[in-house]
Design an enzyme around this catalytic site. Structure first.
Site, PDB file in Angstrom:
ATOM      1  N   ASP A  22       0.778  -1.245   0.000  1.00  0.00           N
ATOM      2  CA  ASP A  22       0.000   0.000   0.000  1.00  0.00           C
ATOM      3  C   ASP A  22       0.808   1.293   0.000  1.00  0.00           C
ATOM      4  O   ASP A  22       0.459   2.240   0.711  1.00  0.00           O
ATOM      5  CB  ASP A  22      -0.952   0.009   1.204  1.00  0.00           C
ATOM      6  CG  ASP A  22      -1.863  -1.188   1.251  1.00  0.00           C
ATOM      7  OD1 ASP A  22      -1.891  -1.975   0.287  1.00  0.00           O
ATOM      8  OD2 ASP A  22      -2.555  -1.365   2.271  1.00  0.00           O
ATOM      9  N   LYS A  84      -7.412  -4.023  -2.830  1.00  0.00           N
ATOM     10  CA  LYS A  84      -8.061  -4.643  -1.675  1.00  0.00           C
ATOM     11  C   LYS A  84      -8.746  -3.580  -0.830  1.00  0.00           C
ATOM     12  O   LYS A  84      -8.488  -2.374  -0.974  1.00  0.00           O
ATOM     13  CB  LYS A  84      -7.033  -5.391  -0.813  1.00  0.00           C
ATOM     14  CG  LYS A  84      -5.983  -4.490  -0.164  1.00  0.00           C
ATOM     15  CD  LYS A  84      -4.982  -5.300   0.630  1.00  0.00           C
ATOM     16  CE  LYS A  84      -3.944  -4.423   1.306  1.00  0.00           C
ATOM     17  NZ  LYS A  84      -4.480  -3.509   2.330  1.00  0.00           N
ATOM     18  N   CYS A 115      -2.247  -2.306   8.006  1.00  0.00           N
ATOM     19  CA  CYS A 115      -2.158  -3.365   6.991  1.00  0.00           C
ATOM     20  C   CYS A 115      -0.895  -4.214   7.118  1.00  0.00           C
ATOM     21  O   CYS A 115      -0.940  -5.422   6.873  1.00  0.00           O
ATOM     22  CB  CYS A 115      -2.276  -2.768   5.598  1.00  0.00           C
ATOM     23  SG  CYS A 115      -3.933  -2.089   5.269  1.00  0.00           S
TER      24      CYS A 115
END
Length: 202
Positions: A22, A84, A115
């Site tokens: 990310d 996601k 995450c």
């Protein structure tokens, strides 16, 4: 000894995968040491390419948070970038890309306490050895970052550094690709604030 601790292993390019979590545009101005985290992650990605390793990247809700920053170097590569919404990289498309040979995950990205943290816990629960690269993972808050590392370490993940990972993957100066990899670490990795934060909070 816990199950998680028992899965600890030395790094091997054949059985290790690099997870890039990310590192997206909307985080650029909010994450502590973001440019440095991306640069260290780019080094890891370059090492993975040299050593023909599996690499998987994710983007958390890219419609709102944007896509992976170009300076990471994924543009034009064959690295799968999985969208996601779950606060973990352990989603079916990522698991589909792993294959059966992978036993160890090298994990970096953001945010450390969200995450990255949940990815580490999910991977440990699935029996993987997890190496979290502390100079390639960060959060908006240094406090969240620090205690995420402590929690992941207690859960059984290995807290490590980018240079330790890169040299650990090569394992020997006689490795045929050592010279290529060595070029990535001739200049020390940029400071990502960990020691500064520790000294300020002693």
């Amino acid at each position: 000894m816990s199950v998680a601790r028992a899965t600890f292993s030395r790094l091997s390019p054949k059985t290790s995968a690099l997870f890039l979590c990310d590192m997206q545009e909307k985080f650029r101005n909010n994450i502590c040491y973001f440019p440095q985290i991306v640069e260290v992650s780019r080094r890891l990605f370059e090492a993975a390419k040299i050593l023909d390793m599996k690499v998987i990247a994710t983007e958390q809700y890219p419609k709102g948070l944007g896509h992976t920053v170009p300076e990471l170097g994924l543009n034009g590569s064959s690295v799968p970038i999985i969208e996601k919404t779950k606060f973990s990289m352990c989603v079916p498309p990522v698991e589909d890309h792993l294959g059966s040979e992978i036993k160890t995950i090298i994990l970096c990205g953001i945010e450390s306490h969200v995450c990255v943290y949940h990815t580490a816990l999910d991977l440990l629960a699935k029996g993987f050895a997890v190496h979290v690269v502390v100079d390639a993972a960060s959060s908006r808050s240094m406090v969240d970052r620090k205690y995420a590392f402590k929690q992941m370490n207690k859960a059984g993940a290995v807290m490590t550094t980018s240079e330790c990972v890169i040299l650990g993957l090569v394992g020997d100066a006689a490795h045929p690709k050592f010279r290529e990899v060595q070029k990535l670490i001739i200049k020390p990795a940029p400071d990502t604030g960990l020691l500064t934060f520790e000294k300020a909070n002693l």
